[in-house]
Design an enzyme around this catalytic site. Sequence first.
Site, short mmCIF file in Angstrom:
data_model
loop_
_atom_site.label_atom_id
_atom_site.label_comp_id
_atom_site.label_asym_id
_atom_site.label_seq_id
_atom_site.Cartn_x
_atom_site.Cartn_y
_atom_site.Cartn_z
N LYS A 1 0.83 -1.21 0.00
CA LYS A 1 0.00 0.00 0.00
C LYS A 1 0.86 1.26 0.00
CE LYS A 1 -4.22 -1.87 2.04
NZ LYS A 1 -5.23 -1.76 3.09
N LYS B 1 -5.54 -9.72 -6.28
CA LYS B 1 -6.69 -9.87 -5.37
C LYS B 1 -7.74 -8.84 -5.74
CE LYS B 1 -6.74 -7.34 -1.02
NZ LYS B 1 -7.97 -7.22 -0.26
N LYS C 1 -10.61 -2.97 -3.29
CA LYS C 1 -11.21 -1.65 -3.47
C LYS C 1 -10.31 -0.74 -4.29
CE LYS C 1 -12.14 -1.78 0.90
NZ LYS C 1 -12.62 -1.67 2.28
P1 ATP Z 1 -8.23 -2.55 1.32
O1 ATP Z 1 -7.77 -2.93 -0.06
O2 ATP Z 1 -8.45 -1.08 1.54
O3 ATP Z 1 -7.41 -3.19 2.45
P2 ATP Z 1 -10.14 -4.66 1.45
O4 ATP Z 1 -10.91 -4.86 0.23
O5 ATP Z 1 -8.99 -5.57 1.76
O6 ATP Z 1 -9.68 -3.15 1.46
P3 ATP Z 1 -10.86 -4.86 4.22
O7 ATP Z 1 -11.91 -4.12 4.97
O8 ATP Z 1 -9.43 -4.53 4.48
O9 ATP Z 1 -11.17 -4.67 2.67
O10 ATP Z 1 -11.05 -6.41 4.43
C1 ATP Z 1 -12.21 -7.02 4.97
C2 ATP Z 1 -12.08 -8.52 4.87
O11 ATP Z 1 -12.19 -8.93 3.49
C3 ATP Z 1 -10.73 -9.06 5.35
O12 ATP Z 1 -10.96 -10.23 6.12
C4 ATP Z 1 -9.99 -9.41 4.08
O13 ATP Z 1 -9.07 -10.46 4.27
C5 ATP Z 1 -11.14 -9.85 3.19
N1 ATP Z 1 -10.82 -9.70 1.76
C6 ATP Z 1 -10.52 -8.53 1.13
N2 ATP Z 1 -10.30 -8.76 -0.18
C7 ATP Z 1 -10.47 -10.11 -0.38
C8 ATP Z 1 -10.39 -10.97 -1.53
N3 ATP Z 1 -10.09 -10.49 -2.73
N4 ATP Z 1 -10.63 -12.29 -1.35
C9 ATP Z 1 -10.94 -12.79 -0.14
N5 ATP Z 1 -11.02 -12.04 0.97
C10 ATP Z 1 -10.80 -10.71 0.87
MG MG Z 2 -7.66 -5.09 3.44
#
Ligand code: ATP
Ligand code: MG
Length: 332
Positions: free
Chosen positions: A112, A195, A198
């Site tokens: 990040k 992955k 967002k």
């Molecule tokens: P950021 O990229 O800002 O970290 P994020 O999409 O990872 O956002 P979070 O709120 O950090 O969102 O994560 C919430 C949950 O979703 C965590 O348990 C994370 O491991 C899971 N998660 C996020 N992206 C994935 C993905 N692509 N596949 C499976 N689990 C995911």
């Molecule tokens: Mg995350």
Amino acid sequence: RPRVLSGIQPTAGSFHLGNYLGAVRQWVALQESHDAFYMVVDLHAITVPQDPAELRSNTRIAAAQLLAAGLDPERCTLFVQSHVPEHAQLGWVMNCLTGFGEASRMTQFKDKAAKQGTDRTSVGLFTYPILQIADILLYQAHQVPVGEDQRQHIELTRDLAERFNSRYGDTFTMPAPYILKETAKIYDLQDPSAKMSKSAASPKGLINLLDEPKVSAKKVKSAVTDTDTVIRYDAENKPGVSNLLTIYSTLTGTSIPELEQKYEGKMYGALKTDLAEVMVDFVTPFRDRTQEYLDDPETLDAILAKGAEKARAVAAETLATTYDRLGFLPAK
Ligand code: ATP
Ligand code: MG
């Protein structure tokens, strides 16, 4: 009942499909068998700049989506992280017990920070895994249901629990990651090596659950596959198709071998058309339920207030023990 704890950021408004399949879906299942604590982690959200009005609104939207996904406030404790001040308090303690070098090894931070540039990266983003350690240890959680990207942070949490316990006496339960292999990492529909996130390079590969169902259907139909034509699960050689099969299988409860059989001799287009329909059938009621919770903010806020009260009771006890073990003079 064993205890689980997990959190989700209110950063983007809508959850994406990776959040749901990787984490939230497991939260819903675990509330039946575990003493479950789930939170909207607004303290984590401010590690990157947030507009105040949007943050407040997104926090309610996140809570509404969790309820729409099936969390039941009678079966679990649902709260907002900043409503429980003990998170920040234990976070400081954990900051002081974590080595700078070991924190520097967190790959999510490195990724990040590299994307943002060092001048725009906050110290909060650097120490966010350490706040997460406090989140988990405060509740004496046995298991932490998350996606694969969180595994390293749970490992660090275990190291710190072990360190504190051996230095100051048994205080914290040793947590374990709860990561389901099949859905641990959902990939970007346009770049199946990345992955779903967002902060994806292009919004085309990201399924936002609150988007118009038509928009999500279109994204599924234009998902990247490969030049082969066989519909078969092979994560290494056919990551795009395998990702679609994982999503299809999880949303419908059909096993992957069954899907492979169903699509034997068929084209990728057939798989995508059907999955687009599955997606629409999933997001349509999800969006409606989310909106119903948002239309009644008093009820939503009351659920969160009750959750915070239950969470504080547990968190305050752990913090008091921790402060005592550390040698802080009690306030008279
Ligand atoms: P950021 O990229 O800002 O970290 P994020 O999409 O990872 O956002 P979070 O709120 O950090 O969102 O994560 C919430 C949950 O979703 C965590 O348990 C994370 O491991 C899971 N998660 C996020 N992206 C994935 C993905 N692509 N596949 C499976 N689990 C995911
Ligand atoms: Mg995350």
